[in-house]
Motif scaffolding. Structure first.
Motif, PDB file in Angstrom:
ATOM      1  N   ALA A 181     -11.234   3.064  -0.639  1.00 37.65           N
ATOM      2  CA  ALA A 181     -10.967   4.133   0.323  1.00 37.65           C
ATOM      3  C   ALA A 181      -9.591   4.015   0.971  1.00 37.65           C
ATOM      4  CB  ALA A 181     -12.048   4.155   1.400  1.00 37.65           C
ATOM      5  N   VAL A 182      -9.091   2.796   1.160  1.00 40.82           N
ATOM      6  CA  VAL A 182      -7.785   2.598   1.793  1.00 40.82           C
ATOM      7  C   VAL A 182      -6.690   3.230   0.935  1.00 40.82           C
ATOM      8  CG1 VAL A 182      -6.114   0.866   2.543  1.00 40.82           C
ATOM      9  CG2 VAL A 182      -8.532   0.502   2.958  1.00 40.82           C
ATOM     10  N   LEU A 183      -6.728   2.972  -0.358  1.00 41.57           N
ATOM     11  CA  LEU A 183      -5.729   3.535  -1.266  1.00 41.57           C
ATOM     12  C   LEU A 183      -5.912   5.049  -1.417  1.00 41.57           C
ATOM     13  CD1 LEU A 183      -3.338   2.785  -3.047  1.00 41.57           C
ATOM     14  CD2 LEU A 183      -4.915   2.502  -4.930  1.00 41.57           C
ATOM     15  N   GLU A 184      -7.156   5.498  -1.479  1.00 41.50           N
ATOM     16  CA  GLU A 184      -7.418   6.938  -1.598  1.00 41.50           C
ATOM     17  C   GLU A 184      -6.885   7.698  -0.386  1.00 41.50           C
ATOM     18  OE1 GLU A 184     -11.630   7.187  -2.228  1.00 41.50           O
ATOM     19  OE2 GLU A 184     -11.455   6.762  -4.373  1.00 41.50           O
ATOM     20  N   LYS A 185      -7.084   7.156   0.816  1.00 38.99           N
ATOM     21  CA  LYS A 185      -6.580   7.803   2.036  1.00 38.99           C
ATOM     22  C   LYS A 185      -5.059   7.871   2.026  1.00 38.99           C
ATOM     23  CE  LYS A 185     -10.235   6.707   5.362  1.00 38.99           C
ATOM     24  NZ  LYS A 185     -10.340   7.947   6.117  1.00 38.99           N
ATOM     25  N   ALA A 186      -4.415   6.799   1.581  1.00 39.88           N
ATOM     26  CA  ALA A 186      -2.959   6.757   1.555  1.00 39.88           C
ATOM     27  C   ALA A 186      -2.390   7.783   0.574  1.00 39.88           C
ATOM     28  CB  ALA A 186      -2.486   5.355   1.194  1.00 39.88           C
ATOM     29  N   VAL A 187      -2.990   7.885  -0.603  1.00 35.95           N
ATOM     30  CA  VAL A 187      -2.498   8.829  -1.618  1.00 35.95           C
ATOM     31  C   VAL A 187      -2.795  10.265  -1.195  1.00 35.95           C
ATOM     32  CG1 VAL A 187      -2.743   9.613  -4.005  1.00 35.95           C
ATOM     33  CG2 VAL A 187      -2.637   7.175  -3.508  1.00 35.95           C
ATOM     34  N   LEU A 247       0.796  -1.225   0.000  1.00 32.50           N
ATOM     35  CA  LEU A 247       0.000   0.000   0.000  1.00 32.50           C
ATOM     36  C   LEU A 247       0.836   1.288   0.000  1.00 32.50           C
ATOM     37  CD1 LEU A 247      -2.770   1.433   0.235  1.00 32.50           C
ATOM     38  CD2 LEU A 247      -2.544   1.203   2.705  1.00 32.50           C
ATOM     39  N   GLY A 248       1.741   1.433   0.938  1.00 26.09           N
ATOM     40  CA  GLY A 248       2.501   2.672   1.057  1.00 26.09           C
ATOM     41  C   GLY A 248       3.411   2.938  -0.119  1.00 26.09           C
TER      42      GLY A 248
END
Length: 151
Positions: free
Chosen positions: A104-110, A30-31
């Motif tokens: 949402a997980v990827l959107e929050k990270a970006v 993810l990161g």
């Protein structure tokens, strides 16, 4: 007479050439994925990068539900939010969020890696995260982006 001009060229909205890229998130951490996507959204991979202008490209991320988190982050990382009411703090883990709304997980990270300003909001609108491998942007003829070639 040969005169050289050493003037810095600053990009603006009219002179920026935007492209479309597709990134497959399957089995990506993810990161690491988010930092490379944010890098492309910001336009830092281009020689014409200008800090105060949206000179980045549009990025479509497919298979968002198949992203990996290392270590115990899937169960121990916490996303905090507040409803606005007294005692309204809510906590959610990536495991819960992936089950409820995988993109949402990827959107929050970006989003966390983009500038916290109007420019950051504008850049975030160039990100399209999709669950599954089908997306609605075939008309833009996106190119496949190799994440290993981005520094």
């Amino acid at each position: 007479m040969n005169t050289l001009s050493y003037k810095t060229v600053s990009a603006n909205k009219a002179s920026v050439e935007k492209e479309w890229y597709v990134v497959d998130a399957e089995n990506e951490v993810l990161g690491r994925l988010a930092s490379k996507v944010a890098f492309v959204l910001r336009g830092k991979h281009k020689p014409s990068f200008t800090p105060h202008v949206d000179c980045g490209d549009n990025v479509i991320v497919i298979n968002a539900e198949k992203v990996k988190l290392t270590g115990n982050k899937l169960t121990e990382k916490q996303y905090l939010r507040h409803t606005g009411y007294p005692g309204g703090q809510r906590v959610e883990t990536p495991e819960d969020l992936l089950a409820r709304k995988p993109e949402a997980v990827l959107e929050k990270a970006v989003r966390g890696m983009l500038p916290k300003s109007r420019l950051g909001s504008e850049l975030f609108r160039n990100l399209y995260v999709v669950v599954g491998d089908k997306h609605d942007h075939q008309a833009q003829q996106p190119k496949k982006l190799d994440l290993n070639k981005i520094k």
